[in-house]
Scaffold this motif. Structure first.
Motif, short mmCIF file in Angstrom:
data_model
loop_
_atom_site.label_atom_id
_atom_site.label_comp_id
_atom_site.label_asym_id
_atom_site.label_seq_id
_atom_site.Cartn_x
_atom_site.Cartn_y
_atom_site.Cartn_z
N LEU A 1 27.81 22.58 41.00
CA LEU A 1 28.83 21.72 41.59
C LEU A 1 28.64 20.28 41.13
CD1 LEU A 1 28.95 22.95 45.31
CD2 LEU A 1 30.47 23.56 43.44
N GLU A 2 29.75 19.59 40.92
CA GLU A 2 29.68 18.17 40.64
C GLU A 2 29.46 17.41 41.93
OE1 GLU A 2 32.19 16.32 37.43
OE2 GLU A 2 33.47 18.01 37.97
N ALA A 3 28.64 16.39 41.89
CA ALA A 3 28.44 15.56 43.07
C ALA A 3 29.75 14.85 43.39
CB ALA A 3 27.33 14.54 42.82
N ASP B 1 30.52 25.56 48.49
CA ASP B 1 31.67 26.11 47.75
C ASP B 1 32.04 27.49 48.29
OD1 ASP B 1 29.19 27.00 46.81
OD2 ASP B 1 29.92 27.36 44.78
N ARG B 2 31.04 28.31 48.58
CA ARG B 2 31.33 29.64 49.12
C ARG B 2 31.89 29.54 50.54
NH1 ARG B 2 27.51 33.10 49.98
NH2 ARG B 2 25.64 31.85 49.63
N ARG C 1 39.37 20.29 43.42
CA ARG C 1 39.56 18.98 42.77
C ARG C 1 38.76 17.92 43.52
NH1 ARG C 1 43.35 16.15 45.81
NH2 ARG C 1 44.47 17.40 47.37
N PRO C 2 37.44 18.06 43.55
CA PRO C 2 36.64 17.08 44.30
C PRO C 2 36.75 15.68 43.71
CG PRO C 2 35.24 18.43 42.89
CD PRO C 2 36.60 19.06 42.86
N LEU C 3 36.59 14.70 44.57
CA LEU C 3 36.52 13.31 44.13
C LEU C 3 35.09 13.06 43.69
CD1 LEU C 3 37.59 10.45 43.79
CD2 LEU C 3 37.24 10.10 46.26
N THR C 4 34.86 13.10 42.39
CA THR C 4 33.50 13.07 41.88
C THR C 4 32.87 11.68 42.02
OG1 THR C 4 34.13 12.52 39.62
CG2 THR C 4 34.09 14.86 40.21
N ILE C 5 31.56 11.67 42.12
CA ILE C 5 30.83 10.41 42.19
C ILE C 5 31.00 9.64 40.88
CG2 ILE C 5 28.57 9.35 42.49
CD1 ILE C 5 29.79 10.64 45.01
N LEU D 1 41.66 10.26 47.01
CA LEU D 1 41.89 11.69 47.23
C LEU D 1 43.38 12.02 47.26
CD1 LEU D 1 39.19 12.36 49.97
CD2 LEU D 1 39.27 13.46 47.71
N GLY D 2 44.21 10.98 47.32
CA GLY D 2 45.65 11.20 47.36
C GLY D 2 46.15 11.70 48.69
N THR D 3 45.48 11.28 49.77
CA THR D 3 45.90 11.72 51.10
C THR D 3 45.75 10.56 52.07
OG1 THR D 3 45.62 13.44 52.78
CG2 THR D 3 43.61 12.54 51.78
N SER D 4 46.07 10.80 53.33
CA SER D 4 45.88 9.80 54.37
C SER D 4 45.51 10.51 55.66
CB SER D 4 47.14 8.96 54.59
OG SER D 4 48.17 9.74 55.15
N ALA D 5 44.77 9.84 56.50
CA ALA D 5 44.35 10.44 57.76
C ALA D 5 45.56 10.75 58.63
CB ALA D 5 43.39 9.52 58.49
N GLU D 6 46.56 9.86 58.60
CA GLU D 6 47.73 10.05 59.45
C GLU D 6 48.47 11.34 59.14
OE1 GLU D 6 46.71 5.76 59.30
OE2 GLU D 6 46.95 7.34 57.82
N THR D 7 48.45 11.77 57.87
CA THR D 7 49.22 12.95 57.49
C THR D 7 48.47 14.26 57.74
OG1 THR D 7 48.39 12.85 55.21
CG2 THR D 7 50.44 11.68 55.69
N VAL D 8 47.16 14.21 57.95
CA VAL D 8 46.40 15.45 58.09
C VAL D 8 45.84 15.69 59.49
CG1 VAL D 8 45.76 15.52 55.67
CG2 VAL D 8 44.26 14.38 57.30
#
Length: 394
Positions: A146-148, A98-99, A195-199, A236-243
């Motif tokens: 931290l949440e896992a 996190d740090r 906004r982690p994607l929690t387990i 996660l609301g994303t895609s590899a192509e966009t990042v």
């Protein structure tokens, strides 16, 4: 367990005597044994009472947890040669991710599982999975636990190499990575510390994911199948192509050959990024100029090969890689693999009823059952720059 998972178990797994002693430590928390004067071994650690309190009186929960552990051990990892998507495992008690993420650093190194060291290559993608935060409040410097979950999307930028160790300010005392450990360079594409994607969410919304993702795995890294990786990105609301972005490319054949070799084992998304960068970069621009900024297909069909003029006065045309870069074949990045097309024909080549075959001097393009032949860039000789190419007559 170590043998099944392909890692050394000497430092990380208990032997039979150690397992027996741990059971005796748990006995010290069992009131039935205490009443019988068989309290067991009392010199354990604080976690034993925590685990006992969590599962005591709930055999169903205990059974589910035990089954999840067994499934994780028995589930085979993806075979070598499978899609190169990775999970990098972070123990927040040892390394304060996190740090680190707060600093906004774009690049870092990561220790990887020794048995996978030969499988890493530039252009592969992965996620950072943070495990259960068992640090004390003092160790976390008053920060909340931290949440896992999944905290970052990364791209691998190197093959694995013998690292020089790691012991920066984000490592707990004595928790740094040892010198000589297999290490890769990574680039952080996107982070999710806020906004982690929690387990917990993964188990609720994607219970069919690999047990290694859902239940954790005691290793620095492990591969996952492409569908699992895609599902993570969806959640996660994303895609590899966009990042993944684009890269800087040069116009010399030698540099293109090196680029082709570097990304030979990259993920399809990264290969497509390389392809886009070349089409939009100096190599694509050169082929457009050599073709007079004309759609080669329209020209052969007797139509106006100039789509429209840009504000600069230059005609608009697009570059198309005939041999898909994602196929990984030698020469797919070069200028001799590019034809120029208007936006309509370019999209038809990608998504319509279209096919292209390649000869030494031409591309045979079939669209809607009709085949036309268009010229292909010809190299004047080995080692030449694309600026030394000539176009044959279509």
């Amino acid at each position: 367990m170590a043998t099944t998972r392909g890692v050394s178990g000497e430092a990380d797994f208990r032997n039979a005597n150690g397992v027996y002693m741990k059971l005796m430590n748990f006995r010290a928390s069992d009131p039935e044994y205490a009443a019988e004067g068989k309290a067991g071994l009392s010199r354990g650690n604080q976690l034993e009472s925590v685990i006992w309190s969590e599962f005591f009186g709930d055999r169903q929960k205990l059974q589910a947890a035990a089954e999840a552990i067994r499934e994780s051990i028995q589930t085979p990892l993806p075979e070598a040669g499978a899609a190169p998507y990775w999970v990098f495992v972070c123990n927040p008690k040892r390394w304060a991710i996190d740090r680190f993420l707060e600093q906004g650093e774009a690049r870092d190194t990561w220790g990887v599982r020794p048995s996978d060291r030969m499988r890493f290559a530039p252009g592969q993608l992965g996620v950072v999975r943070v495990g259960v935060d068992r640090g004390t409040s003092a160790e976390r410097e008053g920060r909340p636990a931290l949440e896992a979950g999944i905290y970052a999307l990364v791209e691998i930028e190197s093959e694995a190499f013998e690292g020089s160790g790691a012991s920066d300010a984000f490592w707990a005392e004595g928790g740094g990575r040892a010198s000589g450990w297999p290490t890769v360079k990574v680039r952080y594409l996107q982070t999710f510390s806020d906004r982690p994607l929690t387990i917990t969410r993964l188990r609720e919304e994607a219970p069919a994911l690999s047990p290694l993702l859902l239940n954790g795995f005691q290793a620095a890294s492990f591969p996952i199948p492409e569908p699992d990786f895609r599902r993570l990105l969806d959640l996660l609301g994303t895609s590899a192509e966009t990042v993944v972005g684009e890269i800087a490319v040069t116009d010399t054949l030698e540099a293109l050959a090196r680029l082709e070799e570097k990304f030979r084992d990259a993920c399809p998304e990264v290969k497509e990024r390389v392809s886009r960068s070349i089409e939009r970069g100096p190599v694509g621009a050169l082929v457009k100029k050599l073709n007079g900024y004309k759609c080669q297909i329209c020209q052969v069909l007797g139509r106006d090969p100039i789509s429209f003029l840009k504000p600069s006065g230059e005609p608009y045309v697009e570059a198309h890689h005939v041999m898909p870069v994602s196929a990984g074949q030698a020469g797919s990045l070069g200028a001799s693999n590019i034809l120029t097309a208007c936006a309509t024909h370019h999209r038809q080549l990608h998504y319509g009823q279209a096919s292209v075959s390649i000869t030494a001097t031409a591309f045979d393009v079939t669209l809607d059952g009709k085949t036309v032949r268009v010229g292909r860039p010809i190299l004047d000789g080995p080692g030449k720059s694309p600026t030394a190419q000539k176009m044959p007559v279509a």
